[in-house]
Design a protein around this motif. Structure first.
Motif, PDB file in Angstrom:
ATOM      1  N   GLN A  47       0.818  -1.201   0.000  1.00  0.00           N
ATOM      2  CA  GLN A  47       0.000   0.000   0.000  1.00  0.00           C
ATOM      3  C   GLN A  47       0.862   1.265   0.000  1.00  0.00           C
ATOM      4  O   GLN A  47       2.015   1.249   0.421  1.00  0.00           O
ATOM      5  N   PRO A  48       0.282   2.387  -0.471  1.00  0.00           N
ATOM      6  CA  PRO A  48       1.042   3.637  -0.529  1.00  0.00           C
ATOM      7  C   PRO A  48       1.694   4.038   0.793  1.00  0.00           C
ATOM      8  O   PRO A  48       2.814   4.539   0.795  1.00  0.00           O
ATOM      9  N   ARG A  49       1.007   3.819   1.923  1.00  0.00           N
ATOM     10  CA  ARG A  49       1.625   4.217   3.190  1.00  0.00           C
ATOM     11  C   ARG A  49       2.869   3.383   3.476  1.00  0.00           C
ATOM     12  O   ARG A  49       3.851   3.903   4.023  1.00  0.00           O
ATOM     13  N   SER A  50       2.867   2.118   3.093  1.00  0.00           N
ATOM     14  CA  SER A  50       4.059   1.301   3.258  1.00  0.00           C
ATOM     15  C   SER A  50       5.191   1.806   2.364  1.00  0.00           C
ATOM     16  O   SER A  50       6.364   1.781   2.754  1.00  0.00           O
ATOM     17  N   MET A  51       4.843   2.280   1.162  1.00  0.00           N
ATOM     18  CA  MET A  51       5.864   2.856   0.289  1.00  0.00           C
ATOM     19  C   MET A  51       6.472   4.099   0.922  1.00  0.00           C
ATOM     20  O   MET A  51       7.678   4.351   0.805  1.00  0.00           O
ATOM     21  N   GLU A  52       5.647   4.891   1.613  1.00  0.00           N
ATOM     22  CA  GLU A  52       6.172   6.057   2.310  1.00  0.00           C
ATOM     23  C   GLU A  52       7.123   5.639   3.431  1.00  0.00           C
ATOM     24  O   GLU A  52       8.156   6.286   3.655  1.00  0.00           O
ATOM     25  N   GLU A 340     -13.216  -4.879  -6.352  1.00  0.00           N
ATOM     26  CA  GLU A 340     -13.764  -3.610  -6.807  1.00  0.00           C
ATOM     27  C   GLU A 340     -12.923  -2.458  -6.255  1.00  0.00           C
ATOM     28  O   GLU A 340     -12.163  -2.614  -5.306  1.00  0.00           O
ATOM     29  N   ARG A 341     -13.099  -1.279  -6.856  1.00  0.00           N
ATOM     30  CA  ARG A 341     -12.389  -0.099  -6.371  1.00  0.00           C
ATOM     31  C   ARG A 341     -12.740   0.142  -4.910  1.00  0.00           C
ATOM     32  O   ARG A 341     -13.900   0.086  -4.514  1.00  0.00           O
ATOM     33  N   ARG A 342     -11.731   0.415  -4.116  1.00  0.00           N
ATOM     34  CA  ARG A 342     -11.924   0.646  -2.691  1.00  0.00           C
ATOM     35  C   ARG A 342     -11.638   2.103  -2.347  1.00  0.00           C
ATOM     36  O   ARG A 342     -10.961   2.819  -3.083  1.00  0.00           O
ATOM     37  N   GLY A 343     -12.126   2.503  -1.198  1.00  0.00           N
ATOM     38  CA  GLY A 343     -11.863   3.854  -0.722  1.00  0.00           C
ATOM     39  C   GLY A 343     -10.422   4.018  -0.270  1.00  0.00           C
ATOM     40  O   GLY A 343      -9.635   3.067  -0.222  1.00  0.00           O
ATOM     41  N   ASP A 344     -10.084   5.234   0.097  1.00  0.00           N
ATOM     42  CA  ASP A 344      -8.713   5.539   0.475  1.00  0.00           C
ATOM     43  C   ASP A 344      -8.260   4.790   1.721  1.00  0.00           C
ATOM     44  O   ASP A 344      -7.060   4.666   1.961  1.00  0.00           O
ATOM     45  N   GLU A 345      -9.216   4.263   2.513  1.00  0.00           N
ATOM     46  CA  GLU A 345      -8.795   3.585   3.740  1.00  0.00           C
ATOM     47  C   GLU A 345      -7.930   2.363   3.445  1.00  0.00           C
ATOM     48  O   GLU A 345      -7.041   2.015   4.232  1.00  0.00           O
ATOM     49  N   THR A 346      -8.145   1.711   2.301  1.00  0.00           N
ATOM     50  CA  THR A 346      -7.328   0.540   1.998  1.00  0.00           C
ATOM     51  C   THR A 346      -5.901   0.929   1.633  1.00  0.00           C
ATOM     52  O   THR A 346      -4.994   0.104   1.704  1.00  0.00           O
ATOM     53  N   LEU A 347      -5.677   2.177   1.255  1.00  0.00           N
ATOM     54  CA  LEU A 347      -4.329   2.642   0.924  1.00  0.00           C
ATOM     55  C   LEU A 347      -3.524   2.959   2.178  1.00  0.00           C
ATOM     56  O   LEU A 347      -2.330   3.217   2.105  1.00  0.00           O
ATOM     57  N   GLN A 348      -4.190   2.993   3.328  1.00  0.00           N
ATOM     58  CA  GLN A 348      -3.606   3.267   4.645  1.00  0.00           C
ATOM     59  C   GLN A 348      -3.062   4.691   4.770  1.00  0.00           C
ATOM     60  O   GLN A 348      -2.317   4.986   5.708  1.00  0.00           O
ATOM     61  N   LEU A 349      -3.453   5.577   3.877  1.00  0.00           N
ATOM     62  CA  LEU A 349      -3.020   6.968   3.969  1.00  0.00           C
ATOM     63  C   LEU A 349      -3.888   7.779   4.924  1.00  0.00           C
ATOM     64  O   LEU A 349      -3.468   8.830   5.397  1.00  0.00           O
ATOM     65  N   SER A 350      -5.093   7.301   5.186  1.00  0.00           N
ATOM     66  CA  SER A 350      -6.006   8.056   6.040  1.00  0.00           C
ATOM     67  C   SER A 350      -5.963   7.609   7.498  1.00  0.00           C
ATOM     68  O   SER A 350      -6.650   8.184   8.338  1.00  0.00           O
ATOM     69  N   LEU A 351      -5.143   6.592   7.802  1.00  0.00           N
ATOM     70  CA  LEU A 351      -5.018   6.159   9.192  1.00  0.00           C
ATOM     71  C   LEU A 351      -4.403   7.274  10.027  1.00  0.00           C
ATOM     72  O   LEU A 351      -3.467   7.944   9.600  1.00  0.00           O
ATOM     73  N   SER A 352      -4.932   7.455  11.238  1.00  0.00           N
ATOM     74  CA  SER A 352      -4.489   8.570  12.076  1.00  0.00           C
ATOM     75  C   SER A 352      -4.455   8.136  13.534  1.00  0.00           C
ATOM     76  O   SER A 352      -5.179   7.225  13.945  1.00  0.00           O
TER      77      SER A 352
END
Length: 435
Positions: A47-52, A340-352
């Motif tokens: 996921q993008p957050r892991s790439m970060e 199917e297309r998922r919301g941003d939560e699956t990208l883990q960028l919105s975790l806080s």
């Protein structure tokens, strides 16, 4: 002490923790019961957050070179294409979110990149057989050795010996009716530009996904699980689901029968022993969250072990994430449309890790990337320290794991006042906006 941190398990979680500790100069040992690195692709979505995280740890370049961001999905009936789509359509890199899509990359390649970045080797063939702890440390028997460490971290998977030895409950359920055959196979008769799928029923579904950087496909198929995995069984499943005689499996490098467990621990820490990754939470593979959540566990824990402060906040911050994760992945699994297309939560960028609500950037949020006269924000943050970014409209204090600690001078002073050790691991950077 023989070492400061003894890491049990050399999957993505343990390796991320080891790499984070190494850049802090924290002595560690990382051991694994297996005789050699795991060669399969239990996970394949980064996921993008892991790439970060990997950007910060200095390994993003070989990761990006090993994966693929643009694979489209195809559903067939036999050879006929019924539908083709991009699960991440419309998601493009921006200045604030430079990694916008889930990357396909086999787990064994992620692990290889992390191992190659470590300053010392993983010790394989070293099973943990017992451990005890006291007020000053942990005494563990690994392989033929007795090791004394200040802390021990169990990154040893869903069947974690560490968790069982601690007596920590693994609360949840097993979905006996949801079983999946998986494996890495070589295939002829299919192109490598699509993720191929047959079947619309949850109990009768087959997917063959090309694994980037290899000549392998990941095989996934739902079934009753009554037969043991074998190449002959997998070939029969392909024939029954596709009706095609020219899609041929030639060999398998790894095969397994996955039984869906949805479980998590009731605590992430027992004194000097911590649990992370699958040792602390397991769930449906839907949504490609497992490997990534373990990486985030390690990233949250590493700087706290390095400073030996704020260790109680590891459980306080990561347990709610694990609870949310189990609910989210279960919902995806039960939806019947896991691709199917998922919301941003699956990208883990919105975790806080917010403790208060409010508009705009708040303490606990992921610090977004950006461009300043001094350079890219993610590059300014790279390293093991807290960083104060002095923006023209006020300073922002960013934690070593890229989350905001405090905003504004008075809030930053209060943070350091409450956590004085963190001041010793702090640097300031001017962050004037680029013209």
């Amino acid at each position: 002490m023989d070492t400061q941190v003894l890491i049990i398990g050399a999957g993505p979680t343990g390796l991320t923790l080891a790499l984070d500790l190494s850049r802090r100069g924290v002595p560690f040992r990382i051991v694994d019961a297996a005789p050699a690195p795991f060669a399969g692709s239990r996970g394949k979505g980064l996921q993008p957050r892991s790439m970060e995280v990997f950007h910060d740890l200095g390994v993003i370049e070989p990761v990006l070179a090993s994966g693929r961001l643009d694979l489209t999905m195809r559903v067939y009936q036999g050879r006929e294409v019924l539908r083709e789509w991009d699960a991440h359509e419309g998601r493009h890199p921006t200045v604030e979110r430079p990694y916008a899509r889930t990357m396909l990359i086999p787990q064994f390649r992620v692990e290889q990149v992390l191992r190659e970045a470590l300053p010392q080797p993983v010790e394989y063939g070293m099973p943990l057989t017992s451990f005890t702890q006291d007020d000053s440390g942990v005494t563990a028997v690994v392989g033929p050795q007795t090791v004394r460490a200040k802390y021990l971290v169990g990154c040893d998977g869903g069947k974690s010996f560490v968790r069982k030895e601690l007596g920590v409950p693994f609360v949840g359920e097993t979905h006996a009716d949801l079983r999946m055959y998986i494996g890495d196979v070589r295939v002829s008769g299919l192109g490598r530009d699509h993720w191929h799928q047959w079947g619309s029923r949850a109990d009768r579904w087959l997917a063959l996904c090309p694994l980037p950087g290899t000549d392998l496909f990941q095989f996934q198929a739902t079934g009753d699980g009554e037969d043991e995995p074998s190449l002959a069984l997998y070939q029969r499943i392909v024939r029954e689901h596709t009706g095609l005689d020219d899609v041929i499996l030639h060999d398998a490098t790894w095969m397994s029968l996955h039984r869906t467990n949805i479980r998590m621990v009731d605590r992430f820490r027992t004194d000097r022993v911590f649990l992370a990754g699958d040792a602390a939470h397991v769930h449906s593979p839907a949504g490609a969250q497992g490997m990534n959540t373990g990486i985030q566990d390690a990233y949250n824990l590493g700087w706290k072990l390095g400073m030996e402060t704020l260790l109680d906040t590891y459980e306080a911050e990561r347990k709610p994430v694990a609870e949310w994760l189990l609910g989210m992945t279960t919902a995806i699994m039960m939806s019947g449309n896991p691709f199917e297309r998922r919301g941003d939560e699956t990208l883990q960028l919105s975790l806080s890790y917010r403790t208060t609500e409010g508009e705009g950037l708040q303490a606990g949020d992921r610090m977004p990337d950006g461009i300043t006269e001094q350079g890219r924000i993610f590059d300014l943050l790279r390293g093991p320290d807290f960083v104060t970014l002095d923006f023209p409209d006020g300073p922002v204090l960013v934690r070593p794991d890229g989350y905001v600690a405090a905003i504004g001078r008075s809030a930053i002073d209060a943070y350091f006042g409450a956590n004085p050790v963190t001041q010793l691991h702090h640097r300031r950077v001017a962050a004037r906006s680029a013209a």
